[in-house]
Design an enzyme around this catalytic site. Structure first.
Site, PDB file in Angstrom:
ATOM      1  N   LEU A 105     -15.802  71.334  32.741  1.00  0.00           N
ATOM      2  CA  LEU A 105     -16.870  71.287  31.754  1.00  0.00           C
ATOM      3  C   LEU A 105     -16.670  72.383  30.727  1.00  0.00           C
ATOM      4  O   LEU A 105     -16.133  73.448  31.026  1.00  0.00           O
ATOM      5  CB  LEU A 105     -18.238  71.480  32.420  1.00  0.00           C
ATOM      6  CG  LEU A 105     -18.663  70.462  33.477  1.00  0.00           C
ATOM      7  CD1 LEU A 105     -20.036  70.821  34.023  1.00  0.00           C
ATOM      8  CD2 LEU A 105     -18.680  69.061  32.895  1.00  0.00           C
TER       9      LEU A 105
ATOM     10  N   ARG B  58     -10.067  69.577  44.162  1.00  0.00           N
ATOM     11  CA  ARG B  58      -9.903  69.229  42.758  1.00  0.00           C
ATOM     12  C   ARG B  58      -8.449  69.320  42.323  1.00  0.00           C
ATOM     13  O   ARG B  58      -7.949  68.486  41.579  1.00  0.00           O
ATOM     14  CB  ARG B  58     -10.759  70.163  41.877  1.00  0.00           C
ATOM     15  CG  ARG B  58     -10.634  69.865  40.386  1.00  0.00           C
ATOM     16  CD  ARG B  58     -11.462  70.834  39.553  1.00  0.00           C
ATOM     17  NE  ARG B  58     -11.399  70.489  38.148  1.00  0.00           N
ATOM     18  CZ  ARG B  58     -10.417  70.843  37.333  1.00  0.00           C
ATOM     19  NH1 ARG B  58      -9.410  71.553  37.780  1.00  0.00           N
ATOM     20  NH2 ARG B  58     -10.422  70.480  36.063  1.00  0.00           N
TER      21      ARG B  58
ATOM     22  N   TYR C  13     -27.935 101.724  36.352  1.00  0.00           N
ATOM     23  CA  TYR C  13     -29.322 102.165  36.459  1.00  0.00           C
ATOM     24  C   TYR C  13     -29.698 102.353  37.928  1.00  0.00           C
ATOM     25  O   TYR C  13     -30.301 103.371  38.306  1.00  0.00           O
ATOM     26  CB  TYR C  13     -30.251 101.142  35.804  1.00  0.00           C
ATOM     27  CG  TYR C  13     -31.709 101.549  35.827  1.00  0.00           C
ATOM     28  CD1 TYR C  13     -32.511 101.274  36.936  1.00  0.00           C
ATOM     29  CD2 TYR C  13     -32.289 102.215  34.749  1.00  0.00           C
ATOM     30  CE1 TYR C  13     -33.835 101.654  36.987  1.00  0.00           C
ATOM     31  CE2 TYR C  13     -33.625 102.601  34.785  1.00  0.00           C
ATOM     32  CZ  TYR C  13     -34.392 102.317  35.904  1.00  0.00           C
ATOM     33  OH  TYR C  13     -35.703 102.700  35.955  1.00  0.00           O
TER      34      TYR C  13
ATOM     35  N   ASP D 228     -27.001  96.934  34.972  1.00  0.00           N
ATOM     36  CA  ASP D 228     -28.065  97.172  35.952  1.00  0.00           C
ATOM     37  C   ASP D 228     -27.578  98.041  37.103  1.00  0.00           C
ATOM     38  O   ASP D 228     -28.334  98.870  37.638  1.00  0.00           O
ATOM     39  CB  ASP D 228     -28.575  95.834  36.501  1.00  0.00           C
ATOM     40  CG  ASP D 228     -29.302  95.024  35.440  1.00  0.00           C
ATOM     41  OD1 ASP D 228     -29.553  93.841  35.696  1.00  0.00           O
ATOM     42  OD2 ASP D 228     -29.616  95.586  34.376  1.00  0.00           O
ATOM     43  N   ALA D 229     -26.314  97.840  37.500  1.00  0.00           N
ATOM     44  CA  ALA D 229     -25.785  98.591  38.634  1.00  0.00           C
ATOM     45  C   ALA D 229     -25.776 100.094  38.349  1.00  0.00           C
ATOM     46  O   ALA D 229     -25.991 100.903  39.254  1.00  0.00           O
ATOM     47  CB  ALA D 229     -24.372  98.120  38.975  1.00  0.00           C
TER      48      ALA D 229
ATOM     49  N   CYS E  96       7.250  92.660  20.475  1.00  0.00           N
ATOM     50  CA  CYS E  96       8.499  93.404  20.526  1.00  0.00           C
ATOM     51  C   CYS E  96       9.586  92.563  19.865  1.00  0.00           C
ATOM     52  O   CYS E  96       9.681  91.360  20.095  1.00  0.00           O
ATOM     53  CB  CYS E  96       8.862  93.700  21.976  1.00  0.00           C
ATOM     54  SG  CYS E  96      10.565  94.242  22.208  1.00  0.00           S
TER      55      CYS E  96
ATOM     56  N   LYS F 220     -24.967  75.647  39.113  1.00  0.00           N
ATOM     57  CA  LYS F 220     -23.502  75.588  39.116  1.00  0.00           C
ATOM     58  C   LYS F 220     -23.021  76.446  40.280  1.00  0.00           C
ATOM     59  O   LYS F 220     -22.981  77.660  40.194  1.00  0.00           O
ATOM     60  CB  LYS F 220     -22.914  76.097  37.800  1.00  0.00           C
ATOM     61  CG  LYS F 220     -21.402  75.960  37.711  1.00  0.00           C
ATOM     62  CD  LYS F 220     -20.882  76.449  36.373  1.00  0.00           C
ATOM     63  CE  LYS F 220     -19.384  76.223  36.269  1.00  0.00           C
ATOM     64  NZ  LYS F 220     -18.637  76.953  37.297  1.00  0.00           N
TER      65      LYS F 220
END
Length: 793
Positions: free
Chosen positions: A82, A135, A35, A32-33, A443, A114
């Site tokens: 989650l 957390r 456009y 969108d950016a 490698c 969220k």
């Protein structure tokens, strides 16, 4: 003017094309950016030259004092993550699993945004806020109570209604975040002060909350939404998640008004779409929505899988995307030698940060997407974190003409060839190999590759490994690049003069003149501290040393299993893969990786060099007596991974050949007692002389190991053998890990929760519900002094 007319026409053509792909075909090829950027470009062009406006132009559409550090907080109930859903099918599958798990046709869900903020746990005792913790890693977080008290949205005391039961202990889970308008205001203030701005509201919220000076937090406008419950005592817990949210609102806790209660997969998807449409206008940032089974009884019935609940899922919105150009495709060499293609990009702003590099994952992925140098690509921050190249805008690919076309239809080919992974490592020149069935190439240089050497030393010195305090990436880079360290053993041969000379050479290389040198002094304390830290690391527990070696697939848990069961480095470094496979939680892939690592002569030499340099694990012991049972012949034969030889068939084979060495000298005729296909498979396996040699070596090694096992009567019982402990609160001198190690060393088990089976609760300062539970059940309660007094010696 002709040039401007053509430019406007080209812009209109592209905008019409992209609009058609998006709205009609539902298959957009650009973000969108992009456009919006082209639209603004056309709009500006038409404003400057109104004569360029046409009726079909898209523009004509109508439309307190600082703290030294944060204290650690052990969560009463883990703050789990989650699982994610990205497609409608993922949500439908989630709903189907829930219904099948409950055995019902329809399920009600509590749903909500969220939030893109920082997860927080608030503890209220008798309605008063007593603790706030981040957390962290899910099990342990940081105490940020002083900072959280400055957030006006969080009540310091809960509201109480007369005659309504009030919780004596309530642990609320929620999210600290920053509203968009407050984020904009903060960045304006940062600019005015000449300070660095924040990339996005989440970073601003996290940075504000983790200030050691709570006065800084108070100056920032933070918000909070409650979304879950961990603990409730003293009052009846509502039966559903949605009822808890209503109860929270009555208690004065902020809850999101966008939450809802829906039925079935269609209700979930409709909510996702509804919030998605509202998303741009919401006052805060979200990156998805969360679905939870509403009934707590149903949640309990569904339970958990791994580290996530079966009854909840996060449905993510598509990550933010942007267009940019690939300037080059390089490769990075990881600690294990993994070769990862990386696109070097023209800088582009995506998801709140400026991106210049994006992962291409592996050679297959580059070829599948057909990414080439010079291509215009769609870049996305996958999960809003790791930038990745999503796709190529093929119509913008640089092309060149080649002979064979005509004037009106010139034949064109891509300017750049399709990408191929280098045949040699860009760091050390060793050849690159790719194992069959693996997507990752590696490698082959091993310890000879400086890229792997740096990462290997960094891992080796890490806090959870050898814990060489102060040996960070900058010192490691200089030690390797200036040729002081070629392997981990060289760390233990370094002298003070080596560090000082290294620093001087690095400063000269970088054009730096330290202030102390300019004043005629030479700083040495940093080097002395490093040497002390290196010396202090010489005698680690065996599990730490094994983890520090960087064996592929061997994490801390697997390293502890090896140390606990085999007891000594001598046994671990020579253990056959078949023996490793019978140990708990070690599968075939991990066992093969460990055996392959120690089968490599240069790795054995590196280990010998470490021992020669004075590194010696402490507290080694005899192998676990339970190995007698695990090393029974049938178990070993099943672990050999002979095709078609299952555990049941292995027992049948033992009836014919009682020992491993007997099988090595098997009479093919005796195999006839087995089913024909099994007998053929075993016979074909034995036809390889290398497998017969392996059987003989396995038998000899197991004989040595079993000889080293103590008799049952010789096994020393610790003073805590058979007892279960629970740790709670902060002990005066012992960390939680230290106390646990002392208990386990004496045969005890440490549990995370108090029950009737708990023998002792060791309580420290600020002990919470576990202490209360112990008192209620009559469990013995010790302090640190009583724990130490109970230890022998």
């Amino acid at each position: 003017m002709t040039q401007l007319t053509e430019q406007a026409a080209q812009l209109r053509r592209l905008l019409h094309q992209y609009a058609h792909e998006y709205y009609v075909l539902d298959n957009p090829t650009v973000p969108d950016a992009e456009y919006d950027r082209l639209f603004r470009q056309l709009q500006a062009l038409e404003m400057a030259h109104p004569e360029l406006i046409t009726l079909d132009s898209p523009t004509q559409r109508v439309g307190g004092a600082p703290l030294p550090e944060f204290a650690a907080v052990a969560h009463r109930v883990p703050m789990l993550s989650l699982n994610n859903a990205f497609e409608d099918e993922d949500v439908e599958s989630f709903d189907r699993r829930v219904r099948e798990g409950l055995g019902i046709n329809e399920v009600f869900y509590d749903v909500g945004p969220k939030f893109d903020g920082l997860a927080m746990s608030l503890t209220y005792e008798n309605g008063v806020l007593v603790q706030a913790a981040t957390r962290g890693d899910g099990a342990t977080g940081e105490d940020v109570t002083r900072n959280v008290r400055t957030i006006n949205a969080i009540p310091l005391r809960l509201q109480q209604k007369e005659g309504v039961p009030f919780p004596t202990l309530l642990e609320v889970r929620g999210e600290v975040l920053m509203f968009k308008k407050d984020f904009d205001r903060l960045n304006e203030d940062q600019v005015a002060k000449g300070q660095k701005t924040f990339a996005n509201p989440r970073n601003a919220a996290a940075g504000s909350l983790r200030q050691l000076d709570s006065r800084i937090t108070a100056s920032r406008r933070l918000a909070f939404f409650a979304y879950g419950i961990a603990t409730c005592e003293g009052a009846p817990l509502p039966a559903t998640q949605s009822a808890v949210m209503d109860w929270y609102a009555e208690l004065g806790l902020p809850v999101c008004k966008e939450r809802d209660r829906v039925q079935g997969a269609q209700g979930l998807l409709a909510y996702y779409q509804r919030i998605g449409e509202k998303r741009p206008g919401l006052p805060y940032e979200i990156d998805g929505v969360v679905y939870k089974v509403d009934s707590f009884a149903q949640q309990e019935e569904l339970g958990f899988v791994s580290r996530a609940p079966r009854w909840a899922i996060a449905h993510k919105y598509p990550a933010q995307e942007a267009l940019t150009v690939v300037d080059a495709i390089d490769v990075q060499v990881g600690r294990t030698g993994a070769i990862t293609p990386v696109a070097r990009l023209q800088p582009v702003f995506v998801g709140g940060v400026t991106v210049t590099n994006a992962t291409l994952h592996n050679e297959d992925e580059v070829r599948r997407k057909d990414v080439r140098v010079g291509d215009t690509v769609v870049v996305r921050r996958a999960g809003d974190v790791i930038p990745e190249v999503v796709s190529v805008v093929l119509e913008r690919r640089p092309m060149v003409e080649q002979p064979g076309g005509d004037l009106f239809n010139p034949q064109q080919v891509p300017r750049e060839p399709a990408y191929s992974l280098p045949k040699t490592c860009p760091v050390c020149g060793s050849h690159v190999v790719r194992e069959e069935g693996e997507a990752i190439a590696r490698c082959s240089g091993g310890l000879f590759c400086s890229a792997q050497r740096k990462e290997a030393i960094w891992h080796f010195a890490g806090r959870r490994a050898m814990d060489i305090d102060g040996l960070g990436g900058r010192y490691i880079d200089n030690l390797v690049e200036l040729d002081y360290v070629h392997g981990v053993a060289d760390l233990y041969r370094l002298k003070l003069d080596d560090f000082l000379e290294m620093k001087r050479r690095a400063d000269e290389r970088d054009g730096v003149t330290p202030e102390t040198v300019a004043q005629g002094k030479v700083a040495t304390k940093w080097a002395e501290n490093l040497l002390e830290a290196i010396e202090a690391s010489k005698n680690p527990p065996l599990a730490r040393l094994l983890f520090a070696l960087g064996v592929r697939h061997v994490g801390e848990s697997t390293a502890k299993t090896l140390a606990d069961w085999l007891g000594s480095l001598a046994f671990v470094r020579h253990a056959p893969a078949a023996v490793l496979r019978v140990l708990p939680d070690i599968g075939g892939t991990v066992a093969d990786s460990i055996a392959d690592f120690f089968a490599e002569p240069k790795n054995q030499k590196a280990l010998d060099d470490l021992l020669d340099a004075g590194v010696q694990p402490v507290a080694e012991h005899a192998p676990n007596p339970s190995l007698r049972e695990k090393l029974e012949t049938a178990s070993l034969l099943a672990a050999l991974e002979i095709p078609r030889l299952t555990a049941t068939r292995a027992k049948q084979l033992v009836a014919i050949f009682p020992s491993v060495v007997d099988l090595a000298h098997a009479d093919p005729g005796k195999l006839a007692a087995l089913p024909a296909d099994i007998a053929t498979s075993v016979q074909q396996w034995l036809a390889d002389d290398g497998n017969k040699t392996h059987l003989a070596e396995l038998d000899a090694w197991c004989t040595t190991l079993l000889t080293a096992l103590p008799e049952e009567s010789e096994v020393v019982q610790g003073v805590f053998t058979g007892k279960t402990f629970v740790l709670t609160g902060t002990l005066p001198t012992l960390s939680r890990d230290d106390a646990k190690a002392l208990i386990e060393a004496q045969g005890g088990k440490v549990s995370g929760s108090v029950s009737k089976k708990t023998d002792v609760v060791v309580a420290g300062a600020e002990a919470g519900s576990k202490l209360a539970k112990a008192e209620e059940l009559g469990v013995a309660i010790w302090d640190e002094a009583q724990l130490l007094a109970a230890l022998p010696g």
